[in-house]
Design a protein around this motif. Structure first.
Motif, PDB file in Angstrom:
ATOM      1  N   MET A   1     -23.736 -20.795 -17.657  1.00  0.00           N
ATOM      2  CA  MET A   1     -25.118 -21.148 -17.997  1.00  0.00           C
ATOM      3  C   MET A   1     -25.366 -20.879 -19.494  1.00  0.00           C
ATOM      4  SD  MET A   1     -28.591 -19.886 -16.098  1.00  0.00           S
ATOM      5  CE  MET A   1     -28.394 -20.486 -14.422  1.00  0.00           C
ATOM      6  N   SER A   2     -26.033 -21.824 -20.151  1.00  0.00           N
ATOM      7  CA  SER A   2     -26.280 -21.650 -21.591  1.00  0.00           C
ATOM      8  C   SER A   2     -27.279 -20.515 -21.814  1.00  0.00           C
ATOM      9  CB  SER A   2     -26.832 -22.940 -22.189  1.00  0.00           C
ATOM     10  OG  SER A   2     -28.227 -23.006 -22.012  1.00  0.00           O
ATOM     11  N   SER A   3     -27.303 -19.995 -23.017  1.00  0.00           N
ATOM     12  CA  SER A   3     -28.234 -18.908 -23.270  1.00  0.00           C
ATOM     13  C   SER A   3     -29.513 -19.411 -23.928  1.00  0.00           C
ATOM     14  CB  SER A   3     -27.572 -17.840 -24.139  1.00  0.00           C
ATOM     15  OG  SER A   3     -27.331 -18.398 -25.406  1.00  0.00           O
ATOM     16  N   ILE A   4     -29.670 -20.738 -23.960  1.00  0.00           N
ATOM     17  CA  ILE A   4     -30.934 -21.283 -24.473  1.00  0.00           C
ATOM     18  C   ILE A   4     -32.028 -21.013 -23.440  1.00  0.00           C
ATOM     19  CG2 ILE A   4     -32.186 -23.410 -25.029  1.00  0.00           C
ATOM     20  CD1 ILE A   4     -29.678 -24.430 -26.362  1.00  0.00           C
ATOM     21  N   ARG A  37     -44.878 -36.775 -28.957  1.00  0.00           N
ATOM     22  CA  ARG A  37     -44.714 -37.359 -27.625  1.00  0.00           C
ATOM     23  C   ARG A  37     -43.487 -36.799 -26.912  1.00  0.00           C
ATOM     24  NH1 ARG A  37     -48.153 -41.647 -26.684  1.00  0.00           N
ATOM     25  NH2 ARG A  37     -49.351 -42.150 -28.536  1.00  0.00           N
ATOM     26  N   LYS A  38     -42.745 -35.960 -27.635  1.00  0.00           N
ATOM     27  CA  LYS A  38     -41.571 -35.348 -27.012  1.00  0.00           C
ATOM     28  C   LYS A  38     -42.016 -34.342 -25.948  1.00  0.00           C
ATOM     29  CE  LYS A  38     -38.088 -35.461 -30.618  1.00  0.00           C
ATOM     30  NZ  LYS A  38     -37.394 -34.591 -31.574  1.00  0.00           N
ATOM     31  N   LEU A  39     -41.281 -34.255 -24.865  1.00  0.00           N
ATOM     32  CA  LEU A  39     -41.620 -33.312 -23.802  1.00  0.00           C
ATOM     33  C   LEU A  39     -40.767 -32.054 -23.871  1.00  0.00           C
ATOM     34  CD1 LEU A  39     -42.127 -35.954 -20.988  1.00  0.00           C
ATOM     35  CD2 LEU A  39     -43.862 -34.837 -22.400  1.00  0.00           C
ATOM     36  N   VAL A  40     -39.665 -32.139 -24.616  1.00  0.00           N
ATOM     37  CA  VAL A  40     -38.875 -30.939 -24.904  1.00  0.00           C
ATOM     38  C   VAL A  40     -38.840 -30.781 -26.413  1.00  0.00           C
ATOM     39  CG1 VAL A  40     -36.674 -29.748 -24.648  1.00  0.00           C
ATOM     40  CG2 VAL A  40     -37.404 -31.368 -22.889  1.00  0.00           C
ATOM     41  N   LEU A  41     -39.398 -29.688 -26.892  1.00  0.00           N
ATOM     42  CA  LEU A  41     -39.488 -29.474 -28.334  1.00  0.00           C
ATOM     43  C   LEU A  41     -38.541 -28.373 -28.770  1.00  0.00           C
ATOM     44  CD1 LEU A  41     -43.349 -29.468 -28.933  1.00  0.00           C
ATOM     45  CD2 LEU A  41     -41.744 -31.352 -29.265  1.00  0.00           C
ATOM     46  N   ASP A  42     -37.853 -28.621 -29.856  1.00  0.00           N
ATOM     47  CA  ASP A  42     -37.073 -27.544 -30.465  1.00  0.00           C
ATOM     48  C   ASP A  42     -38.033 -26.554 -31.097  1.00  0.00           C
ATOM     49  OD1 ASP A  42     -34.590 -28.607 -29.872  1.00  0.00           O
ATOM     50  OD2 ASP A  42     -34.599 -29.889 -31.659  1.00  0.00           O
ATOM     51  N   SER A  43     -37.585 -25.313 -31.187  1.00  0.00           N
ATOM     52  CA  SER A  43     -38.351 -24.361 -31.979  1.00  0.00           C
ATOM     53  C   SER A  43     -37.471 -23.930 -33.151  1.00  0.00           C
ATOM     54  CB  SER A  43     -38.756 -23.151 -31.139  1.00  0.00           C
ATOM     55  OG  SER A  43     -37.651 -22.301 -30.935  1.00  0.00           O
ATOM     56  N   ARG A  44     -38.046 -23.176 -34.070  1.00  0.00           N
ATOM     57  CA  ARG A  44     -37.252 -22.761 -35.232  1.00  0.00           C
ATOM     58  C   ARG A  44     -36.175 -21.751 -34.827  1.00  0.00           C
ATOM     59  NH1 ARG A  44     -39.582 -25.893 -38.694  1.00  0.00           N
ATOM     60  NH2 ARG A  44     -41.853 -26.041 -38.674  1.00  0.00           N
ATOM     61  N   ASP A  45     -36.357 -21.174 -33.640  1.00  0.00           N
ATOM     62  CA  ASP A  45     -35.312 -20.331 -33.061  1.00  0.00           C
ATOM     63  C   ASP A  45     -34.389 -21.242 -32.241  1.00  0.00           C
ATOM     64  OD1 ASP A  45     -33.771 -18.739 -31.404  1.00  0.00           O
ATOM     65  OD2 ASP A  45     -35.343 -17.230 -31.126  1.00  0.00           O
ATOM     66  N   PRO A  46     -33.133 -21.397 -32.658  1.00  0.00           N
ATOM     67  CA  PRO A  46     -32.240 -22.353 -31.980  1.00  0.00           C
ATOM     68  C   PRO A  46     -32.003 -22.018 -30.506  1.00  0.00           C
ATOM     69  CG  PRO A  46     -31.021 -21.011 -33.574  1.00  0.00           C
ATOM     70  CD  PRO A  46     -32.469 -20.701 -33.779  1.00  0.00           C
ATOM     71  N   ASP A  47     -32.309 -20.802 -30.097  1.00  0.00           N
ATOM     72  CA  ASP A  47     -32.075 -20.412 -28.710  1.00  0.00           C
ATOM     73  C   ASP A  47     -33.302 -20.584 -27.819  1.00  0.00           C
ATOM     74  OD1 ASP A  47     -29.448 -19.750 -29.237  1.00  0.00           O
ATOM     75  OD2 ASP A  47     -29.976 -17.699 -29.831  1.00  0.00           O
ATOM     76  N   LYS A  49     -36.355 -23.337 -26.535  1.00  0.00           N
ATOM     77  CA  LYS A  49     -36.960 -24.673 -26.514  1.00  0.00           C
ATOM     78  C   LYS A  49     -38.248 -24.623 -25.697  1.00  0.00           C
ATOM     79  CE  LYS A  49     -32.620 -27.322 -26.828  1.00  0.00           C
ATOM     80  NZ  LYS A  49     -32.702 -27.863 -28.199  1.00  0.00           N
ATOM     81  N   LEU A  50     -39.188 -25.495 -26.054  1.00  0.00           N
ATOM     82  CA  LEU A  50     -40.472 -25.539 -25.357  1.00  0.00           C
ATOM     83  C   LEU A  50     -40.557 -26.818 -24.538  1.00  0.00           C
ATOM     84  CD1 LEU A  50     -42.736 -24.445 -28.364  1.00  0.00           C
ATOM     85  CD2 LEU A  50     -41.735 -22.996 -26.583  1.00  0.00           C
TER      86      LEU A  50
END
Ligand code: PRT
Ligand code: MG
Length: 214
Positions: A1-4, A37-47, A49-50
């Protein structure tokens, strides 16, 4: 499992009030969630996501592990079945109260101590039924998805169970609060498996959020 770690949030009040808290916890969306309009957003922390979803869907995403963490109103959590869902933290935002309201002309001659059977319009069917069942009061519940304040005005129900913040919406529609059901705020919820499988990443993030609440 990823650690994101995926955090589920809803647009509107929760998101608005959560952004400063998330920023204090070091989580900043890479783009504006209100307009993207994106439903999965990156955050400035690469680990981190919103995931941006409807408020009422947050418990479902977290319960099934599609999100590891979620921000959800206590009202929404009380309605959800809550399996595999842990409530970890009171985020102390999006405060309001869940109440029973009725038209002021009814309130003038009504005494809640005499209630035996009520016709209530609400989106909070489960909570309403439980609240009144515990007091031995029968309920005929009409399920709505919003604008509960309209129901007594057009004769759909005598009373409503809804959320109140300033009280302006009730007043504007000639309604008054006659009973308090619960104090509501947004809570941090976690998926049970994520807490085990992604223990270090999730715990560290929860710690940061807990500090940001203080
Ligand atoms: O919009 P969508 O259908 O996707 O979901 P939603 O309507 O549940 O989302 P949103 O953003 O309106 O609410 C998200 C969460 O905010 C709720 O689940 C609550 O936990 C919390 N919250 C806090 C509120 C309020 N305050 C609130 N005042 N949610 C709704 N209201 C409504 C209330 O239902 C009433 O119609 O605002 C009106 C009353 O406000 P006042 O200030 O006039 O009293
Ligand atoms: Mg809404």
């Amino acid at each position: 499992m990823s650690s994101i770690v995926h955090i589920a949030l809803s647009k509107g009040r929760i998101l608005e009030e959560s952004l400063p808290l998330l920023a204090r916890a070091g989580i900043e969306p890479a783009e504006d969630p209100e307009t993207s309009r994106k439903l999965v957003l990156d955050s400035r922390d690469p680990d981190v996501k919103l995931i941006i979803i409807r408020a009422a869907d947050v418990p479902t995403y977290v319960q099934y592990g599609a999100a590891d963490l979620g921000f959800a109103g206590k009202d929404v959590l009380m309605e959800s079945d809550g399996d595999d869902l842990y409530e970890l933290l009171d985020l102390k935002l999006a405060h309001c109260r869940m109440i029973v309201a009725e038209p002021d002309r009814l309130a003038a001659r009504d005494d809640p101590r005499n209630w035996t059977r009520l016709r209530i319009a609400t989106k909070y069917v489960k909570t309403t039924r439980q609240h009144f069942a515990a007091k031995g009061i029968q309920t005929d519940i009409i399920k709505l998805y919003g604008s509960m304040e309209l129901a007594p005005l057009v004769g759909l129900s005598d009373r409503i169970v809804d959320l109140v913040h300033t009280g302006r919406t009730l007043a504007a529609n000639g309604l008054v609060e006659v009973e308090h059901i619960a104090d509501i705020s947004a809570r941090l919820v976690a998926n049970r498996a994520s807490l085990k499988m992604k223990h270090a990443a999730v715990r560290a993030l929860v710690q940061r959020l807990a500090q940001a609440v203080q």
